[in-house]
Design a protein around this motif. Structure first.
Motif, short mmCIF file in Angstrom:
data_model
loop_
_atom_site.label_atom_id
_atom_site.label_comp_id
_atom_site.label_asym_id
_atom_site.label_seq_id
_atom_site.Cartn_x
_atom_site.Cartn_y
_atom_site.Cartn_z
N PRO A 2 0.83 -1.22 0.00
CA PRO A 2 0.00 0.00 0.00
C PRO A 2 0.86 1.25 0.00
CG PRO A 2 -0.66 -1.56 1.72
CD PRO A 2 0.66 -2.03 1.21
N GLN A 3 0.24 2.41 -0.15
CA GLN A 3 0.96 3.67 -0.07
C GLN A 3 0.90 4.19 1.37
OE1 GLN A 3 -0.76 6.54 -2.75
NE2 GLN A 3 -2.84 6.23 -2.03
N PHE A 4 2.07 4.52 1.90
CA PHE A 4 2.20 4.89 3.30
C PHE A 4 2.44 6.39 3.45
CE2 PHE A 4 3.67 0.46 3.04
CZ PHE A 4 2.81 -0.12 3.96
N ALA A 5 1.85 6.96 4.49
CA ALA A 5 2.06 8.35 4.84
C ALA A 5 2.75 8.42 6.20
CB ALA A 5 0.73 9.10 4.90
N ALA A 6 3.79 9.23 6.29
CA ALA A 6 4.50 9.41 7.55
C ALA A 6 3.70 10.31 8.48
CB ALA A 6 5.88 10.01 7.30
N GLY A 22 10.98 17.40 4.98
CA GLY A 22 12.09 17.01 4.13
C GLY A 22 12.64 15.65 4.47
N ALA A 23 12.70 15.33 5.77
CA ALA A 23 13.21 14.02 6.18
C ALA A 23 12.30 12.90 5.67
CB ALA A 23 13.32 13.96 7.70
N ALA A 24 10.99 13.11 5.75
CA ALA A 24 10.06 12.10 5.24
C ALA A 24 10.22 11.91 3.74
CB ALA A 24 8.63 12.50 5.59
N ALA A 25 10.36 13.01 3.02
CA ALA A 25 10.53 12.91 1.56
C ALA A 25 11.82 12.18 1.22
CB ALA A 25 10.52 14.30 0.95
N ARG A 26 12.90 12.48 1.93
CA ARG A 26 14.18 11.80 1.66
C ARG A 26 14.09 10.31 1.92
NH1 ARG A 26 16.01 16.65 3.94
NH2 ARG A 26 16.22 15.72 6.02
N ASP A 27 13.23 9.91 2.84
CA ASP A 27 13.06 8.49 3.13
C ASP A 27 12.04 7.82 2.21
OD1 ASP A 27 14.94 8.15 5.11
OD2 ASP A 27 13.58 8.69 6.74
N GLY A 28 11.54 8.56 1.23
CA GLY A 28 10.68 7.95 0.22
C GLY A 28 9.20 8.05 0.46
N PHE A 29 8.76 8.77 1.49
CA PHE A 29 7.33 8.96 1.70
C PHE A 29 6.80 10.00 0.72
CE2 PHE A 29 8.53 7.33 5.92
CZ PHE A 29 7.55 6.37 6.10
N ALA A 30 5.61 9.73 0.19
CA ALA A 30 4.96 10.68 -0.72
C ALA A 30 3.83 11.44 -0.03
CB ALA A 30 4.40 9.95 -1.93
N GLY A 31 3.40 10.97 1.14
CA GLY A 31 2.31 11.61 1.87
C GLY A 31 2.68 11.77 3.33
N VAL A 32 2.07 12.77 3.97
CA VAL A 32 2.28 13.00 5.39
C VAL A 32 0.94 13.28 6.07
CG1 VAL A 32 4.64 13.85 5.16
CG2 VAL A 32 2.73 15.48 5.08
N GLU A 33 0.90 12.98 7.34
CA GLU A 33 -0.21 13.32 8.21
C GLU A 33 0.39 13.78 9.53
OE1 GLU A 33 -2.22 9.45 8.51
OE2 GLU A 33 -1.28 9.17 10.48
N TYR A 34 -0.42 14.38 10.37
CA TYR A 34 0.00 14.75 11.72
C TYR A 34 -1.25 15.09 12.51
CZ TYR A 34 0.33 19.01 8.83
OH TYR A 34 0.10 20.00 7.91
N LEU A 35 -1.07 15.31 13.80
CA LEU A 35 -2.24 15.58 14.64
C LEU A 35 -2.86 16.93 14.30
CD1 LEU A 35 -1.09 14.27 18.15
CD2 LEU A 35 -2.56 13.13 16.47
N PHE A 36 -2.08 18.01 14.43
CA PHE A 36 -2.65 19.35 14.29
C PHE A 36 -1.69 20.27 13.54
CE2 PHE A 36 -3.90 17.60 18.48
CZ PHE A 36 -5.25 17.38 18.21
N PRO A 37 -2.22 21.10 12.64
CA PRO A 37 -1.37 22.05 11.92
C PRO A 37 -1.39 23.46 12.49
CG PRO A 37 -3.49 21.91 10.84
CD PRO A 37 -3.56 21.01 12.05
N TYR A 244 -7.97 -1.64 -1.74
CA TYR A 244 -7.94 -0.35 -1.06
C TYR A 244 -6.91 0.56 -1.73
CZ TYR A 244 -7.07 3.09 2.65
OH TYR A 244 -6.90 4.26 3.36
N GLY A 245 -7.35 1.71 -2.19
CA GLY A 245 -6.46 2.62 -2.89
C GLY A 245 -6.07 3.84 -2.10
N GLY A 246 -6.44 3.90 -0.82
CA GLY A 246 -6.12 5.06 0.01
C GLY A 246 -4.77 4.94 0.68
N TRP A 247 -4.55 5.83 1.62
CA TRP A 247 -3.29 5.87 2.35
C TRP A 247 -3.36 5.05 3.63
CZ3 TRP A 247 0.89 8.55 0.40
CH2 TRP A 247 0.64 9.42 -0.66
N ILE A 248 -2.19 4.59 4.07
CA ILE A 248 -2.03 4.01 5.40
C ILE A 248 -1.09 4.93 6.17
CG2 ILE A 248 -1.18 2.08 6.77
CD1 ILE A 248 -1.98 0.21 4.59
N GLY A 249 -1.62 5.52 7.23
CA GLY A 249 -0.81 6.41 8.06
C GLY A 249 0.05 5.63 9.03
#
Length: 270
Positions: A2-6, A22-37, A244-249
């Protein structure tokens, strides 16, 4: 696979928050999530996403309070959402509108709406009705903006008193609300602790199209998904097979450095 989000709230915590993109992108993640922006202006976060070629896939509406300092303080003091708390409807609605503003700026499709932990002596029926009414309103607002809102069952060991704890109950809430813009956030870590039988749950719910996002972590310590009582390679294969075509966080706490712990992304056969 599946496609993973950091999840940048739990991963890369060895770095300041804005450096985690930037660290997530360097490790090959294409998506990100977090608790609060909300501690940062949306333009600043959007710039990080553009610079590093990342997709914002999920964040939470405010847990309580409206001003930035109040939101952070509310979380630190144990606030876990207001959607099911009678008397706080205006606060909930203001938070949803703020979240939708951020979602537009960050081009994020999905927002998680936390139910809240029931105060001592609260009437469960009144809280449930408040939850349904608030979610019906929020779903309409999200749909008008081309977004979706999500609800997530959370285990009572990590979050005692949280209103929503089981997958079947979450889907019953969807039935009560009756909106195509409301979906379930299926966290396999929480599901394993409360219910287990993860493969059967995935087979039951993923094909319905009512699961908008999946999350995972090792059980029981909430570390990487390469140890513990859940064999994730099997589940990842099943998720692919179910279409399933969505993301896995990746909502886990790395044991000893985020990048060093990413070996789980390589299938065992390789």
């Amino acid at each position: 696979m599946p496609q993973f989000a950091a999840n940048l709230s739990l991963m890369y915590t060895e770095l300041p928050f804005l450096e985690r993109f930037g660290a997530a992108a360097r490790d090959g993640f294409a998506g990100v999530e977090y608790l609060f922006p909300y501690a940062h202006e949306p333009a600043l976060l959007a710039a990080q996403l553009r610079t590093h070629g990342l997709r914002q896939v999920l964040f939470n509406a405010p847990p309580g309070g409206l001003a930035r300092g109040a939101m952070a303080q509310a979380w630190d003091q144990g606030a876990r959402g207001t959607a099911a708390l009678p008397g706080r409807e205006a606060e909930f609605r203001a938070g949803v509108l703020e979240a939708l503003h951020y979602a537009e700026q960050l081009d994020c499709l999905r927002i998680h709406l936390m139910a809240g932990c029931l105060p001592e002596g609260a009437d469960p029926a009144a809280c449930r009705q408040t939850y349904v009414d608030n979610l019906r309103w929020a779903s309409a607002q999200a749909g008008a903006c081309g977004r979706e809102v999500l609800i997530e069952p959370i285990n009572p060991r990590d979050m005692p008193g949280y209103l929503l704890q089981r997958q079947d109950d979450a889907h019953a809430v969807l039935d009560a609300v009756g909106s195509p813009h409301l979906k379930v956030q299926m966290d396999l870590y929480h599901c394993q602790i409360v219910e287990g039988d993860l493969a059967t749950k995935l087979r039951r719910y993923l094909p319905t199209g009512r699961v908008g996002h999946v999350q995972m972590a090792g059980v029981p310590e909430r570390h990487e998904p390469d140890q513990g009582e859940v064999y994730y390679p099997y589940l990842f294969g099943l998720i692919d097979a179910l279409g399933y075509g969505g993301w896995i966080g990746c909502e886990y706490r790395p044991r000893a450095g985020t990048s060093a712990g990413l070996g789980w992304r390589t299938p065992p056969s390789q």
